[in-house]
Scaffold this motif. Structure first.
Motif, short mmCIF file in Angstrom:
data_model
loop_
_atom_site.label_atom_id
_atom_site.label_comp_id
_atom_site.label_asym_id
_atom_site.label_seq_id
_atom_site.Cartn_x
_atom_site.Cartn_y
_atom_site.Cartn_z
N ARG A 62 5.69 -13.72 -10.89
CA ARG A 62 4.30 -14.14 -10.61
C ARG A 62 4.24 -15.66 -10.44
O ARG A 62 3.56 -16.16 -9.54
CB ARG A 62 3.36 -13.67 -11.72
CG ARG A 62 3.04 -12.19 -11.63
CD ARG A 62 1.89 -11.81 -12.55
NE ARG A 62 2.15 -12.07 -13.95
CZ ARG A 62 2.71 -11.22 -14.80
NH1 ARG A 62 3.06 -10.02 -14.39
NH2 ARG A 62 2.91 -11.54 -16.06
N LEU A 65 5.66 -16.58 -7.11
CA LEU A 65 4.73 -16.19 -6.05
C LEU A 65 3.58 -17.18 -5.94
O LEU A 65 3.21 -17.61 -4.85
CB LEU A 65 4.19 -14.78 -6.31
CG LEU A 65 3.24 -14.22 -5.27
CD1 LEU A 65 3.92 -14.15 -3.92
CD2 LEU A 65 2.76 -12.85 -5.69
N ASN A 69 2.92 -19.46 -2.70
CA ASN A 69 1.64 -19.43 -2.01
C ASN A 69 1.01 -20.81 -1.95
O ASN A 69 0.45 -21.20 -0.93
CB ASN A 69 0.67 -18.45 -2.70
CG ASN A 69 0.99 -17.01 -2.37
OD1 ASN A 69 1.81 -16.74 -1.50
ND2 ASN A 69 0.36 -16.10 -3.06
N LEU A 91 -2.47 -12.83 2.52
CA LEU A 91 -1.51 -12.68 1.42
C LEU A 91 -2.23 -12.63 0.07
O LEU A 91 -1.91 -11.83 -0.80
CB LEU A 91 -0.50 -13.82 1.42
CG LEU A 91 0.62 -13.77 2.44
CD1 LEU A 91 1.36 -15.09 2.48
CD2 LEU A 91 1.55 -12.63 2.14
N GLU A 92 -3.21 -13.51 -0.09
CA GLU A 92 -3.97 -13.55 -1.34
C GLU A 92 -4.74 -12.24 -1.55
O GLU A 92 -4.83 -11.74 -2.67
CB GLU A 92 -4.94 -14.73 -1.35
CG GLU A 92 -4.25 -16.07 -1.47
CD GLU A 92 -3.49 -16.23 -2.77
OE1 GLU A 92 -3.94 -15.74 -3.81
OE2 GLU A 92 -2.42 -16.86 -2.74
N ALA A 95 -2.38 -9.68 -2.75
CA ALA A 95 -2.00 -9.99 -4.14
C ALA A 95 -3.10 -9.54 -5.10
O ALA A 95 -2.82 -8.99 -6.17
CB ALA A 95 -1.73 -11.49 -4.30
N ARG A 98 -3.03 -5.79 -5.38
CA ARG A 98 -1.90 -5.39 -6.22
C ARG A 98 -2.26 -5.57 -7.69
O ARG A 98 -2.02 -4.69 -8.52
CB ARG A 98 -0.66 -6.22 -5.88
CG ARG A 98 0.53 -5.98 -6.81
CD ARG A 98 1.65 -6.97 -6.52
NE ARG A 98 2.20 -6.75 -5.22
CZ ARG A 98 3.27 -6.00 -4.98
NH1 ARG A 98 3.88 -5.38 -5.97
NH2 ARG A 98 3.74 -5.85 -3.77
N ALA A 99 -2.85 -6.71 -8.03
CA ALA A 99 -3.22 -6.99 -9.42
C ALA A 99 -4.24 -5.98 -9.93
O ALA A 99 -4.12 -5.48 -11.05
CB ALA A 99 -3.76 -8.41 -9.54
N ASN A 137 3.26 -6.85 1.53
CA ASN A 137 3.79 -6.48 0.21
C ASN A 137 5.23 -6.96 0.05
O ASN A 137 5.61 -7.47 -1.00
CB ASN A 137 3.72 -4.97 0.00
CG ASN A 137 2.34 -4.50 -0.30
OD1 ASN A 137 1.54 -5.22 -0.89
ND2 ASN A 137 2.03 -3.29 0.10
N LEU A 140 5.13 -10.58 -0.60
CA LEU A 140 4.70 -10.88 -1.96
C LEU A 140 5.82 -10.64 -2.97
O LEU A 140 5.94 -11.35 -3.96
CB LEU A 140 3.48 -10.03 -2.33
CG LEU A 140 2.17 -10.44 -1.68
CD1 LEU A 140 1.11 -9.39 -1.91
CD2 LEU A 140 1.70 -11.78 -2.22
N ASN A 141 6.61 -9.61 -2.72
CA ASN A 141 7.72 -9.31 -3.63
C ASN A 141 8.87 -10.29 -3.48
O ASN A 141 9.65 -10.47 -4.41
CB ASN A 141 8.22 -7.88 -3.40
CG ASN A 141 7.29 -6.86 -3.97
OD1 ASN A 141 6.66 -7.07 -5.00
ND2 ASN A 141 7.17 -5.71 -3.30
N PRO A 143 9.02 -14.04 -2.04
CA PRO A 143 8.40 -15.20 -1.40
C PRO A 143 9.32 -15.94 -0.43
O PRO A 143 8.84 -16.68 0.42
CB PRO A 143 8.03 -16.10 -2.59
CG PRO A 143 7.89 -15.17 -3.74
CD PRO A 143 8.90 -14.09 -3.50
#
Length: 193
Positions: A62, A65, A69, A91-92, A95, A98-99, A137, A140-141, A143
């Motif tokens: 995290r 990431l 970002n 991207l945000e 994210a 996902r959260a 995704n 994000l996994n 960067p």
């Protein structure tokens, strides 16, 4: 000595404790085994250490990431490129999704095998949107996959999707309901093949 339990029960218990961070007592209740059995598994298989390593890795992921970002956003701002800023916002958004998904107690997994037939422009737009989401995704996994070319590709795909959806909405709005449009007729004929 008690009955022998399938290995899958222990694996499930380990996952609940290490990944979902449930207490040993809650794990025992969830998998339907004695608390002392779960305690023994935790000790024998080193669950506490594994749980700590996983938590540390997740925290590091995290943090990486967030830093990636922030760096990418700063580059987009320095460049003054609206397309790059749009891609960072996309991207945000992924994210955040996902959260929220993980907060709900679920694992966020990307579909890897799409098995849907594409018959309409709407189907195509949905399939492309799913593909863009999977690409986001993966970024994000990892960067290290985030670069201006990848962001530009996502931006271009998003624009194509938006155009397809707009055209589809316009086509639906112009359909008076009196008969079948040529486009609809073509789709129906394709469906009958």
């Amino acid at each position: 000595m008690g009955k022998e339990l399938p290995a899958e029960v222990r694996y499930q218990a380990e996952e609940l404790y290490c990944l979902m961070r449930m207490s040993l007592k809650a794990v025992a209740e969830e998998v339907g085994v004695a608390y002392t059995t779960v305690q023994r598994w935790a000790k024998v298989y080193g669950w506490r250490e594994m749980r700590a390593r996983i938590a540390e890795a997740e925290c590091g992921r995290r943090a990486n990431l967030i830093l990636a970002n922030a760096t990418f956003l700063q580059k987009a701002l320095d460049k003054g490129d609206a397309q790059s800023a749009f891609a960072v916002a996309a991207l945000e958004k992924v994210a955040l999704q996902r959260a929220e998904f993980e907060r709900a107690g679920n694992f966020f997994e990307s579909a890897t095998d799409v098995d849907s037939e594409i018959r309409t422009t709407d189907d195509m737009a949905k399939a492309l949107r799913d593909a863009v989401t999977m690409k986001l995704n993966r970024m994000l996994n990892d960067p290290s996959q985030v670069d201006f070319k990848a962001v530009a590709d996502i931006q271009k795909a998003s624009k194509i999707i938006e155009e397809m959806e707009t055209k589809n909405n316009e086509d639906q709005a112009t359909d008076s309901g009196n008969g079948v449009t040529s486009d609809t007729l073509g789709k129906m004929l394709d469906a009958l093949k």
